[in-house]
Design a protein around this motif. Structure first.
Motif, short mmCIF file in Angstrom:
data_model
loop_
_atom_site.label_atom_id
_atom_site.label_comp_id
_atom_site.label_asym_id
_atom_site.label_seq_id
_atom_site.Cartn_x
_atom_site.Cartn_y
_atom_site.Cartn_z
N ILE A 46 -37.70 -7.42 43.01
CA ILE A 46 -37.51 -6.01 43.37
C ILE A 46 -36.10 -5.84 43.94
N LYS A 48 -34.52 -2.70 44.67
CA LYS A 48 -34.22 -1.36 45.19
C LYS A 48 -33.33 -1.44 46.43
N TYR A 52 -31.97 -4.78 48.62
CA TYR A 52 -32.21 -5.01 50.05
C TYR A 52 -30.91 -5.36 50.76
N LEU A 94 -39.97 2.05 39.80
CA LEU A 94 -41.27 2.11 40.48
C LEU A 94 -41.56 3.47 41.10
N ARG A 146 -49.29 7.54 48.26
CA ARG A 146 -47.86 7.80 48.09
C ARG A 146 -47.66 8.42 46.70
N PHE A 173 -50.42 -0.62 37.44
CA PHE A 173 -50.20 -1.24 38.74
C PHE A 173 -50.62 -0.37 39.90
N HIS A 175 -50.29 -0.43 44.60
CA HIS A 175 -49.44 -0.93 45.69
C HIS A 175 -50.23 -1.00 46.98
N ASN A 215 -47.07 -7.28 46.50
CA ASN A 215 -45.76 -7.30 47.15
C ASN A 215 -45.64 -8.62 47.91
N SER A 216 -44.60 -8.76 48.75
CA SER A 216 -44.39 -10.05 49.43
C SER A 216 -45.61 -10.46 50.27
N ARG A 231 -44.65 -8.71 42.59
CA ARG A 231 -43.44 -7.90 42.80
C ARG A 231 -42.83 -8.17 44.17
N PRO A 232 -42.29 -9.35 44.39
CA PRO A 232 -41.72 -9.62 45.71
C PRO A 232 -40.36 -8.96 45.90
N GLY A 233 -40.20 -8.36 47.07
CA GLY A 233 -38.89 -7.84 47.46
C GLY A 233 -38.35 -8.73 48.56
N ILE A 234 -38.72 -8.44 49.78
CA ILE A 234 -38.08 -9.07 50.93
C ILE A 234 -38.17 -10.59 50.90
N TYR A 366 -36.70 -5.09 56.96
CA TYR A 366 -36.36 -4.32 55.75
C TYR A 366 -35.27 -3.28 56.07
C1 LIG Z 1 -40.77 -2.16 47.70
C2 LIG Z 1 -41.86 -2.43 46.78
C3 LIG Z 1 -42.25 -3.74 46.51
C4 LIG Z 1 -41.69 -4.94 47.24
O1 LIG Z 1 -42.14 -4.94 48.58
P1 LIG Z 1 -41.85 -6.17 49.55
O2 LIG Z 1 -42.71 -5.91 50.72
O3 LIG Z 1 -40.40 -6.11 49.88
O4 LIG Z 1 -42.20 -7.40 48.82
C5 LIG Z 1 -43.20 -3.94 45.52
N1 LIG Z 1 -43.75 -2.88 44.88
C6 LIG Z 1 -43.42 -1.60 45.13
C7 LIG Z 1 -44.07 -0.49 44.38
C8 LIG Z 1 -42.47 -1.33 46.10
O5 LIG Z 1 -42.16 -0.05 46.37
#
Ligand SMILES: *Cc1c(COP(=O)(O)O)cnc(C)c1O
Length: 391
Positions: A46, A48, A52, A94, A146, A173, A175, A215-216, A231-234, A366
């Motif tokens: 991810i 966005k 990060y 997303l 959301r 998907f 969230h 997510n993470s 879908r890992p971000g952080i 974040y």
């Molecule tokens: C930001 C986001 C993620 C990643 O989230 P983290 O907590 O950073 O892993 C995954 N999916 C969606 C839809 C998001 O908005």
């Protein structure tokens, strides 16, 4: 008029004594650790909010180079920036979109999130007009409230998608709202609701699109949510989403933030420091000035709480953090102009993390990472090339 007197972009980068360094090899190791942890599931990095804070384009190019099959961003504009930089990996946008944006998705070969029947119809019309098939991922709201069609109304969206001749439903998907919490009961309820929605395909003997939800937080502590892709971000950036979510995957922070002392002085007892005169010492102290401020994303809320590392030791930030500068009390120790100051990262055996800054600012890591302003140059290791995006 002599244009040649203007500094070039690269000299401007080397002139600013403040830098964010991003270790691309650390990003690779984090990606591989996550991939090994989730086994057969794919990994969608991810990217966005300027990846990060790590730099959207350079991180996107790197993720493509190390083999990510799909990238995730929040906004259309982020997807376009990646495409313009030559990134060809599939990109899922997303976030919520306006109907008027749909033609641009198709022009740039970006994958749309269809979060309602109305949005789906916009995509169908735009794809029909361009004579192409658009790839979409359907978004189901299982408890975040959301975007996405509610799980209890999802059948209509899934039906409508089947009827669209110019749409390929590549993915579906949802969230999590609480996957990084200690109590996973609400996350598990969300996952059950998502599974219920997916029965639509089974009941009709239709192939199930690519399912993703984790997510993470869920990567760390909810294996049943890994499904076809995570879908890992952080976590990719080496920072844990919360204390509660634990550390079941070993990752390391890829980002360090450094500056240099630009001023040294002795402040007399009873002479207050900075705006508002909120701090003073009852004895003479040595104070250095660091050319970083809240205008760089070093939050003013950390005034009087933050610490930095100088010569491997921790020292307190004193007085209000200004827009472009802040002051550090080094008591009787010595420091010189040009000395390295660590805001995030290690020096000797001391380390300051994004989590520390979050605690001082009363926020989450974040927000710390995504707020490091683009006026702070990003430098990438191992090759050390500056990020011209921040020009
Ligand atoms: C930001 C986001 C993620 C990643 O989230 P983290 O907590 O950073 O892993 C995954 N999916 C969606 C839809 C998001 O908005």
């Amino acid at each position: 008029m002599q244009a040649s007197n203007h500094p070039t972009i690269s000299t401007r980068f080397t002139l600013r004594p403040t830098q964010v360094q991003v270790d691309l090899d650390a990003l690779t190791r984090n990606y591989q650790s996550i991939q090994a942890h989730v086994g057969g599931a794919g990994v969608m990095p991810i990217l966005k909010a300027n990846a990060y804070g790590h730099g959207l384009v350079r991180v996107g190019q790197h993720m493509q180079a190390i083999g990510a099959q799909m990238l995730g961003v929040a906004y259309l504009e982020e997807g376009i920036l990646l495409r313009e930089a030559g990134v060809t990996t599939p990109i899922l946008v997303l976030g919520g979109i306006l109907g008027s944006q749909t033609p641009l998705f198709l022009q740039h070969n970006l994958t749309v999130t269809a979060s309602s029947i109305e949005k789906l119809e916009f995509v169908e019309q735009a794809a029909a007009a361009q004579g192409i098939t658009a790839k979409v991922h359907l978004k189901i709201d299982t408890g975040m409230e959301r975007i996405g069609v509610h799980y209890y109304n999802a059948e209509g969206l899934l039906e409508a998608a089947l009827k669209c001749k110019h749409i390929e439903v590549e993915g579906i998907f949802s969230h999590f709202a609480n996957a990084d919490a200690a109590d996973l009961s609400s996350a598990k309820l969300q996952l059950e609701r998502f599974a219920e929605v997916l029965r639509f395909y089974e009941q009709r003997s239709l192939p199930v699109p690519m399912r993703h939800m984790a997510n993470s937080g869920a990567v760390l502590q909810l294996p049943e949510a890994w499904l076809d892709m995570v879908r890992p971000g952080i976590l990719l950036y080496g920072v844990y989403p919360s204390r509660e979510a634990g550390r079941s995957v070993a990752v390391e922070p890829a980002l360090t933030w450094n500056s240099r002392a630009v001023y040294f002085k002795v402040v007399q007892a009873g002479h207050p420091v900075s705006y508002g005169s909120t701090w003073q010492s009852d004895h003479p102290v040595r104070v250095i000035t660091v050319p970083v401020g809240y205008g760089d994303g070093y939050f003013r809320a950390m005034s009087g709480r933050a610490q930095v590392l100088v010569g491997g030791r921790r020292y307190p930030v004193v007085g209000a953090i200004c827009m472009d500068q802040f002051m550090v009390n080094i008591e009787n120790d010595s420091a010189y102009n040009g000395d390295s100051i660590t805001l995030i990262g290690g020096d000797g055996d001391q380390r300051i993390s994004a989590e520390d800054l979050a605690d001082w600012a009363g926020t989450i890591p974040y927000e710390i990472l995504t707020n490091i302003n683009t006026r702070v140059p990003r430098v990438y290791l191992p090759d050390g090339a500056p990020d011209t995006e921040t020009a």
